[in-house]
Design a protein around this motif. Structure first.
Motif, PDB file in Angstrom:
ATOM      1  N   ASP A  22       1.042  -1.252   0.193  1.00  0.00           N
ATOM      2  CA  ASP A  22       0.080   0.147  -0.059  1.00  0.00           C
ATOM      3  C   ASP A  22       0.985   1.151   0.069  1.00  0.00           C
ATOM      4  OD1 ASP A  22      -2.172  -1.133  -0.419  1.00  0.00           O
ATOM      5  OD2 ASP A  22      -2.538  -1.362   2.112  1.00  0.00           O
ATOM      6  N   GLU A  23       2.194   1.322   1.025  1.00  0.00           N
ATOM      7  CA  GLU A  23       3.084   2.373   1.057  1.00  0.00           C
ATOM      8  C   GLU A  23       3.509   2.469  -0.353  1.00  0.00           C
ATOM      9  OE1 GLU A  23       2.919   0.666   4.965  1.00  0.00           O
ATOM     10  OE2 GLU A  23       2.909   0.281   2.709  1.00  0.00           O
ATOM     11  N   VAL A  24       4.021   1.481  -1.595  1.00  0.00           N
ATOM     12  CA  VAL A  24       4.678   1.793  -2.745  1.00  0.00           C
ATOM     13  C   VAL A  24       3.231   2.080  -3.369  1.00  0.00           C
ATOM     14  CG1 VAL A  24       4.900   0.667  -4.686  1.00  0.00           C
ATOM     15  CG2 VAL A  24       6.505   0.258  -2.369  1.00  0.00           C
ATOM     16  N   LEU A  25       2.068   1.248  -3.782  1.00  0.00           N
ATOM     17  CA  LEU A  25       1.258   2.644  -5.022  1.00  0.00           C
ATOM     18  C   LEU A  25       0.793   3.421  -4.408  1.00  0.00           C
ATOM     19  CD1 LEU A  25      -1.172  -0.824  -4.150  1.00  0.00           C
ATOM     20  CD2 LEU A  25       0.221  -0.562  -6.528  1.00  0.00           C
ATOM     21  N   ASN A  26       0.375   4.263  -2.760  1.00  0.00           N
ATOM     22  CA  ASN A  26       0.835   5.381  -2.494  1.00  0.00           C
ATOM     23  C   ASN A  26       1.731   6.037  -3.221  1.00  0.00           C
ATOM     24  OD1 ASN A  26      -2.294   5.420  -1.397  1.00  0.00           O
ATOM     25  ND2 ASN A  26      -1.103   4.355   0.310  1.00  0.00           N
ATOM     26  N   MET A  27       2.502   5.724  -3.724  1.00  0.00           N
ATOM     27  CA  MET A  27       4.148   6.525  -3.940  1.00  0.00           C
ATOM     28  C   MET A  27       3.596   6.776  -5.576  1.00  0.00           C
ATOM     29  SD  MET A  27       7.473   4.894  -2.282  1.00  0.00           S
ATOM     30  CE  MET A  27       7.957   5.712  -1.383  1.00  0.00           C
ATOM     31  N   PRO A  73      -0.819  10.066 -10.652  1.00  0.00           N
ATOM     32  CA  PRO A  73      -2.297   9.718 -10.951  1.00  0.00           C
ATOM     33  C   PRO A  73      -1.382   9.402 -12.383  1.00  0.00           C
ATOM     34  CG  PRO A  73      -2.460  11.745 -10.391  1.00  0.00           C
ATOM     35  CD  PRO A  73      -1.451  11.067  -9.958  1.00  0.00           C
ATOM     36  N   GLY A  74      -1.895   8.091 -13.180  1.00  0.00           N
ATOM     37  CA  GLY A  74      -1.118   7.709 -14.839  1.00  0.00           C
ATOM     38  C   GLY A  74      -0.323   7.074 -14.633  1.00  0.00           C
ATOM     39  N   ALA A  75       1.010   7.094 -13.406  1.00  0.00           N
ATOM     40  CA  ALA A  75       1.896   6.196 -13.605  1.00  0.00           C
ATOM     41  C   ALA A  75       2.311   4.488 -13.492  1.00  0.00           C
ATOM     42  CB  ALA A  75       2.015   6.275 -12.018  1.00  0.00           C
ATOM     43  N   PHE A  76       2.945   3.744 -14.333  1.00  0.00           N
ATOM     44  CA  PHE A  76       2.772   2.617 -14.410  1.00  0.00           C
ATOM     45  C   PHE A  76       2.996   2.127 -12.524  1.00  0.00           C
ATOM     46  CE2 PHE A  76       3.913   3.266 -18.240  1.00  0.00           C
ATOM     47  CZ  PHE A  76       2.792   3.154 -19.517  1.00  0.00           C
ATOM     48  N   CYS A  80      -8.252  -6.064  -6.912  1.00  0.00           N
ATOM     49  CA  CYS A  80     -10.436  -5.200  -6.459  1.00  0.00           C
ATOM     50  C   CYS A  80      -9.815  -3.747  -5.713  1.00  0.00           C
ATOM     51  CB  CYS A  80     -10.440  -6.315  -4.202  1.00  0.00           C
ATOM     52  SG  CYS A  80     -10.408  -8.082  -4.500  1.00  0.00           S
ATOM     53  N   ARG A  81      -8.273  -3.329  -6.173  1.00  0.00           N
ATOM     54  CA  ARG A  81      -8.188  -1.641  -5.809  1.00  0.00           C
ATOM     55  C   ARG A  81      -8.793  -1.402  -6.594  1.00  0.00           C
ATOM     56  NH1 ARG A  81      -3.685  -0.158  -2.242  1.00  0.00           N
ATOM     57  NH2 ARG A  81      -4.224   1.964  -3.254  1.00  0.00           N
ATOM     58  N   GLN A  82      -9.505  -0.321  -6.456  1.00  0.00           N
ATOM     59  CA  GLN A  82     -10.643   0.462  -7.054  1.00  0.00           C
ATOM     60  C   GLN A  82      -9.718   2.362  -7.911  1.00  0.00           C
ATOM     61  OE1 GLN A  82     -14.064   0.150  -7.784  1.00  0.00           O
ATOM     62  NE2 GLN A  82     -13.618  -1.407  -6.530  1.00  0.00           N
ATOM     63  N   ASP A  83      -8.384   2.272  -7.269  1.00  0.00           N
ATOM     64  CA  ASP A  83      -7.199   2.728  -7.942  1.00  0.00           C
ATOM     65  C   ASP A  83      -6.578   2.666  -8.700  1.00  0.00           C
ATOM     66  OD1 ASP A  83      -5.883   1.790  -6.248  1.00  0.00           O
ATOM     67  OD2 ASP A  83      -4.787   3.414  -5.170  1.00  0.00           O
ATOM     68  N   LEU A  84      -6.392   1.097  -9.339  1.00  0.00           N
ATOM     69  CA  LEU A  84      -5.654   0.930 -10.125  1.00  0.00           C
ATOM     70  C   LEU A  84      -6.696  -0.159 -11.499  1.00  0.00           C
ATOM     71  CD1 LEU A  84      -3.517  -1.122  -7.948  1.00  0.00           C
ATOM     72  CD2 LEU A  84      -3.218   1.552  -8.363  1.00  0.00           C
ATOM     73  N   SER A  85      -5.693   0.236 -12.864  1.00  0.00           N
ATOM     74  CA  SER A  85      -6.016  -0.778 -13.614  1.00  0.00           C
ATOM     75  C   SER A  85      -5.903  -1.515 -14.398  1.00  0.00           C
ATOM     76  CB  SER A  85      -6.284   0.464 -15.047  1.00  0.00           C
ATOM     77  OG  SER A  85      -6.685  -0.327 -15.789  1.00  0.00           O
ATOM     78  N   VAL A 115      -1.777   0.408 -13.860  1.00  0.00           N
ATOM     79  CA  VAL A 115      -2.087   2.416 -13.852  1.00  0.00           C
ATOM     80  C   VAL A 115      -2.567   2.680 -13.039  1.00  0.00           C
ATOM     81  CG1 VAL A 115      -2.290   4.363 -15.359  1.00  0.00           C
ATOM     82  CG2 VAL A 115      -1.745   1.637 -16.189  1.00  0.00           C
ATOM     83  N   LYS A 116      -2.124   3.432 -11.964  1.00  0.00           N
ATOM     84  CA  LYS A 116      -2.852   4.246 -10.757  1.00  0.00           C
ATOM     85  C   LYS A 116      -4.092   5.194 -11.628  1.00  0.00           C
ATOM     86  CE  LYS A 116      -2.743   6.295  -6.936  1.00  0.00           C
ATOM     87  NZ  LYS A 116      -2.913   5.738  -5.479  1.00  0.00           N
ATOM     88  N   LEU A 117      -5.461   5.329 -11.719  1.00  0.00           N
ATOM     89  CA  LEU A 117      -6.266   6.133 -11.642  1.00  0.00           C
ATOM     90  C   LEU A 117      -6.321   7.570 -10.654  1.00  0.00           C
ATOM     91  CD1 LEU A 117      -9.076   3.534 -11.729  1.00  0.00           C
ATOM     92  CD2 LEU A 117      -7.707   3.854 -14.009  1.00  0.00           C
TER      93      LEU A 117
END
Length: 192
Positions: free
Chosen positions: A131-136, A139-142, A171-176, A190-192
């Motif tokens: 979670d910490e890394v995904l928060n880094m 938006p639009g990041a790979f 299950c995460r709503q902030d990623l495609s 990709v981070k939404l």
């Protein structure tokens, strides 16, 4: 269509590959994954890149090869012996910062940083501190991970960890998320 790599190898790739084999390092990313890393890097001009798990620098060489002159890459690893190979072959690139540190310590010290591209090739950022890394991610990041198909070097029970990770990312709503049954098994999000 075939999987032949037609793009030129990074200048240091063959020498890093030779040093990698001599060192006994067996966890390097395969060439197909590396080719994808280069292609994705080329889509982020002026980007801020992060690689968690330098190893000997094979994948690092490909990421650098895809980056433009205005991009930067921070690559961390906790094994000085392998990181030295990357330093010897890639350390002269001013876009690259190689850091010898523990992944958990580095992530926790840089929670305020945001990146356009994160290749998580080690436990931290993949199975630990996810979670910490995904928060880094901006938006639009790979967010890219490999070795999601069963590997011969997986310890007992690792297959369930991989399945749990895939389910969590889905299950995460902030990623495609796209899962690729190709190379060693790649997930590209990709981070939404």
């Amino acid at each position: 269509m075939n999987q032949d790599i037609r793009q030129p190898l990074p200048a240091a790739y063959l020498s890093i590959d030779e040093a990698t084999k001599a060192s006994g390092f067996t966890m390097a990313s395969d060439i197909y994954t590396c080719s994808l890393l280069k292609t994705l890097a080329a889509s982020k001009p002026g980007g801020k890149f992060l690689e968690l798990g330098t190893g000997t620098g094979l994948s690092t060489a490909w990421v650098l090869d895809g980056m433009d002159a205005h991009s930067t890459l921070v690559s961390i690893d906790n094994d000085a012996r392998f990181l030295e190979i990357a330093e010897n072959h890639l350390g002269g690139d001013p876009r690259l910062t190689l850091v010898h540190t523990d992944g958990e310590d580095w992530v926790n010290a840089h929670l305020d940083q945001r990146y356009d591209y994160i290749f998580a090739d080690t436990w931290h950022g993949k199975y630990l501190l996810l979670d910490e890394v995904l928060n880094m991610l901006k938006p639009g990041a790979f967010y890219i991970i490999d070795d999601m198909l069963p590997q011969p070097n997986w310890p007992e029970g690792h297959d369930q960890k991989a399945l749990n990770l895939i389910e969590y990312l889905d299950c995460r709503q902030d990623l495609s998320v796209t899962k690729q049954v190709w190379a060693t098994g790649i997930i590209l999000a990709v981070k939404l």
